[in-house]
Design a protein around this motif. Sequence first.
Motif, PDB file in Angstrom:
ATOM      1  N   ASP A 248     -16.896  14.939   7.414  1.00  0.00           N
ATOM      2  CA  ASP A 248     -16.220  16.015   8.459  1.00  0.00           C
ATOM      3  C   ASP A 248     -15.625  15.197   9.051  1.00  0.00           C
ATOM      4  N   GLU A 249     -17.113  14.033   9.870  1.00  0.00           N
ATOM      5  CA  GLU A 249     -16.301  13.320  10.411  1.00  0.00           C
ATOM      6  C   GLU A 249     -15.786  11.846  10.520  1.00  0.00           C
ATOM      7  N   ALA A 250     -15.708  11.760   9.231  1.00  0.00           N
ATOM      8  CA  ALA A 250     -15.430  10.489   8.759  1.00  0.00           C
ATOM      9  C   ALA A 250     -13.520  10.859   8.529  1.00  0.00           C
ATOM     10  N   VAL A 251     -13.294  11.809   8.058  1.00  0.00           N
ATOM     11  CA  VAL A 251     -11.787  12.491   7.681  1.00  0.00           C
ATOM     12  C   VAL A 251     -10.717  12.589   9.031  1.00  0.00           C
ATOM     13  N   LEU A 252     -12.238  13.592  10.331  1.00  0.00           N
ATOM     14  CA  LEU A 252     -10.770  13.438  11.858  1.00  0.00           C
ATOM     15  C   LEU A 252     -10.854  11.615  12.102  1.00  0.00           C
ATOM     16  N   ASN A 253     -11.767  10.834  11.569  1.00  0.00           N
ATOM     17  CA  ASN A 253     -11.842   9.027  12.018  1.00  0.00           C
ATOM     18  C   ASN A 253     -10.578   8.616  11.149  1.00  0.00           C
ATOM     19  N   ILE A 254     -10.037   8.846   9.463  1.00  0.00           N
ATOM     20  CA  ILE A 254      -9.103   8.803   9.243  1.00  0.00           C
ATOM     21  C   ILE A 254      -7.624   8.535   9.458  1.00  0.00           C
ATOM     22  N   GLU A 255      -7.944  10.193   9.485  1.00  0.00           N
ATOM     23  CA  GLU A 255      -6.931  10.727  10.546  1.00  0.00           C
ATOM     24  C   GLU A 255      -6.158   9.745  12.031  1.00  0.00           C
ATOM     25  N   GLU A 256      -6.914   9.901  12.770  1.00  0.00           N
ATOM     26  CA  GLU A 256      -6.630   9.651  13.650  1.00  0.00           C
ATOM     27  C   GLU A 256      -6.234   8.165  13.611  1.00  0.00           C
ATOM     28  N   ALA A 257      -6.906   7.099  12.887  1.00  0.00           N
ATOM     29  CA  ALA A 257      -6.686   5.848  12.372  1.00  0.00           C
ATOM     30  C   ALA A 257      -5.204   5.839  11.395  1.00  0.00           C
ATOM     31  N   ILE A 258      -4.925   6.453  10.981  1.00  0.00           N
ATOM     32  CA  ILE A 258      -3.485   7.069  10.177  1.00  0.00           C
ATOM     33  C   ILE A 258      -2.259   7.573  11.633  1.00  0.00           C
ATOM     34  N   TRP A 259      -2.976   7.957  12.492  1.00  0.00           N
ATOM     35  CA  TRP A 259      -2.160   8.220  14.269  1.00  0.00           C
ATOM     36  C   TRP A 259      -1.506   6.776  15.044  1.00  0.00           C
ATOM     37  N   ALA A 260      -2.807   5.969  14.664  1.00  0.00           N
ATOM     38  CA  ALA A 260      -3.033   5.015  14.993  1.00  0.00           C
ATOM     39  C   ALA A 260      -1.932   4.072  14.676  1.00  0.00           C
ATOM     40  N   SER A 261      -1.759   3.405  13.690  1.00  0.00           N
ATOM     41  CA  SER A 261      -1.297   2.097  12.474  1.00  0.00           C
ATOM     42  C   SER A 261       0.345   3.049  12.651  1.00  0.00           C
ATOM     43  N   ALA A 262      -0.025   3.865  11.936  1.00  0.00           N
ATOM     44  CA  ALA A 262       1.575   4.493  11.922  1.00  0.00           C
ATOM     45  C   ALA A 262       2.313   4.410  10.756  1.00  0.00           C
TER      46      ALA A 262
ATOM     47  N   VAL B  25      16.952  21.664   7.866  1.00  0.00           N
ATOM     48  CA  VAL B  25      17.109  21.425   6.551  1.00  0.00           C
ATOM     49  C   VAL B  25      16.336  22.640   5.215  1.00  0.00           C
ATOM     50  N   PHE B  26      14.442  22.441   5.317  1.00  0.00           N
ATOM     51  CA  PHE B  26      13.682  23.635   4.119  1.00  0.00           C
ATOM     52  C   PHE B  26      13.796  25.077   4.533  1.00  0.00           C
ATOM     53  N   LYS B  27      14.490  25.457   5.437  1.00  0.00           N
ATOM     54  CA  LYS B  27      15.041  26.695   6.336  1.00  0.00           C
ATOM     55  C   LYS B  27      13.977  27.770   6.119  1.00  0.00           C
ATOM     56  N   GLY B  28      12.562  26.540   7.002  1.00  0.00           N
ATOM     57  CA  GLY B  28      11.304  27.302   7.016  1.00  0.00           C
ATOM     58  C   GLY B  28      11.036  27.337   6.183  1.00  0.00           C
ATOM     59  N   ARG B  29      11.307  26.826   5.033  1.00  0.00           N
ATOM     60  CA  ARG B  29       9.713  26.931   3.412  1.00  0.00           C
ATOM     61  C   ARG B  29       9.102  25.729   3.326  1.00  0.00           C
ATOM     62  N   GLY B  30       8.377  25.792   4.481  1.00  0.00           N
ATOM     63  CA  GLY B  30       6.860  24.649   4.760  1.00  0.00           C
ATOM     64  C   GLY B  30       6.830  24.661   5.820  1.00  0.00           C
ATOM     65  N   GLU B  31       5.651  23.924   6.342  1.00  0.00           N
ATOM     66  CA  GLU B  31       5.009  24.247   7.621  1.00  0.00           C
ATOM     67  C   GLU B  31       4.932  21.991   7.899  1.00  0.00           C
ATOM     68  N   PRO B  32       5.575  21.680   9.456  1.00  0.00           N
ATOM     69  CA  PRO B  32       5.205  20.302  10.016  1.00  0.00           C
ATOM     70  C   PRO B  32       4.320  19.979   8.968  1.00  0.00           C
ATOM     71  N   ALA B  33       3.898  18.985   9.125  1.00  0.00           N
ATOM     72  CA  ALA B  33       2.850  17.910   8.890  1.00  0.00           C
ATOM     73  C   ALA B  33       2.005  17.308   9.642  1.00  0.00           C
ATOM     74  N   TYR B  34       1.179  17.173  10.570  1.00  0.00           N
ATOM     75  CA  TYR B  34       0.728  16.441  11.615  1.00  0.00           C
ATOM     76  C   TYR B  34      -0.738  15.060  11.026  1.00  0.00           C
ATOM     77  N   HIS B  35      -0.731  15.993  10.054  1.00  0.00           N
ATOM     78  CA  HIS B  35      -2.036  15.396   9.218  1.00  0.00           C
ATOM     79  C   HIS B  35      -2.353  14.926   7.540  1.00  0.00           C
ATOM     80  N   LEU B  36      -2.773  13.907   7.300  1.00  0.00           N
ATOM     81  CA  LEU B  36      -2.267  13.973   5.699  1.00  0.00           C
ATOM     82  C   LEU B  36      -2.965  14.911   4.820  1.00  0.00           C
ATOM     83  N   THR B  37      -4.423  15.187   5.488  1.00  0.00           N
ATOM     84  CA  THR B  37      -5.253  15.957   4.787  1.00  0.00           C
ATOM     85  C   THR B  37      -4.861  17.409   5.127  1.00  0.00           C
TER      86      THR B  37
END
Length: 613
Positions: free
Chosen positions: A208-222, A581-593
Amino acid sequence: MAEKEPLNRRRFLQATGVAATVGIAGCSQGGSEDTTETSGPTGTEISAESVEAYPYSPGENDVQSAQQVMEAAGYGPDNRFELSWLQYQSSTWEEIANTIRARLESAYIDMSISQADFGSLLSQTEKGSHEAFTLGWIADYPAPRNFLQLVDPANTIYDAEGATPNGARLFWDKNASEDNSVRAVLSEEFDRIQNNPEGTESAKQIRDEAVLNIEEAIWASAALLPVYHGVSDAFWYDRVSYDPPRGMGGSRAKANVSVEELAGKSRLQGISATFNSLDPVASGNTASGGKVMNMFDAPMNYPNGTIEVESLLIEDYTVSEDLTEYEFTLKQGMQFHGDYGEVTAADMVYSIRRLVESNNSTNSYFTNSVLNIEREVDEDGNVVPGSVGVEQTGDYSFTLKLQQPFSNALSVLAYSAFSVVPEGIVGDIEGYEGDMEWEDFSTNPIGSGPFEFVRWDPGNGGSFRVDRFDEYHGDVASIEGIDAQIITDETAAFNAFLNENADIAGIPTSKFEPEKVSLESTDGAQERGTYGQLENEKTINMSRTPTIDTFYIGFNMRKVPKPVRQAMAYVMNRPSFVESVFKGRGEPAYHLTPKQVFPGGADSYIQHWQGNE
């Protein structure tokens, strides 16, 4: 992790020695000894210890910050960056691309847009002849690892000698426009996920901790920008008593379970897209996947598309302490369609060997890259016939050996590619001559599922038909069969549904009217209600189910400098795209997971990107 204390990510990074600064600037900071120069100008500096929330103005069209990050990197009116964007052929993605292009013009980026069909897009991006691209990932199994392997740097390099990657087409090697400390963090943290597969609480905490670290590295790298997570809307007339599939999707659900009753007629009518093969080892899209699911059975199963895997063909199993060897015992008395008799361990061994060894298999990724089944390869990298680590140990028992521990093996065995077929039915692996040619089997298949193949007239305007299998070992279907029209045009498909030539269908975004939605109840994450009236003056039933997927924008890291990636991140207003665009049929994604498999669930997903944990 709702009932546990929030993870202390900073303390974890410091304790494990991977607290190297993750710089969006393209240069090493915070004591890192890596002095590798990166290509392209640098951008705004954001370190791992400062990434407490998603850093790129979420929910805004922040053109000003995009302009500033480009100016800080030396770009301006006389030094513009030309960016090529490659996307799947889609009117919705085209609308997103045009919006982003218009905003990036003020940030000194000139973006050209091209489209390709799915096969061409994969081919071009695997060759590295791209800069920005759009793709999506739908869960093979419901775990963060299945998504985060997309950004494991070694898994993103498609031109390395002897490599068999299946990650995002990022080409994230030492020549990437990114500080190498970021690449090191991603590699080390993904290794922590892989190397702690046990079911213990301590192993889960590490993962679980590794998941959060990877997600933050994705943010950092864009390097990869998640855009949205999908939802699946299903619509059906009152004559159908229907239990819509859950988050793993309709291609993981069987109609004998989801269709409970049909009033006034005996056969279910549906609509299908085109597909190429009905052989489980060669089935390659959602349309064929759903049909394979109804005609075949795999060892395990996601009941009606839920994420809780259950036994289907399996009576019992044991697992070695190191999670590398599984012994399975099949149920007795299960029957194949036609005159092919009882399902035995010999059939299961043959089926898994075909998945690995057959030249017709297009799904060996699951055995070779995901499960990593024991096998030998020759000098050319081909699997040596008969070397696959699957062995019959009795009439109804067999073993499966993996090259390394994998905690989600049972979940992967629910994938339809592992479906059992009669031993020797096709002679496409060594030791078998075959009862029929592969071309015949792939269009006239024999399985053991709740429905039996009758006819397939391929192509637009064709049809597909299956009958109920009355000797099925599980719940026998309440309907006598399924008849599907093959229609490729979305307007024509919608009109067929309006004319009640289909009992259950989807509604394309171009025809969808959000004001007609009334969602009145919930069943877990699934919402249910009504939609209407339709043009035929009927109000129909509707369900909305969050699906376990992520659709994203990725970059060739060798070609696209960090400030350009950052600039795109700043101008991408996810909530606006989902609504307009999707007329509400989706959810904004801020993580890859996705939320469903994020550590701690949906609440932790939101708290993490908002910086509230």
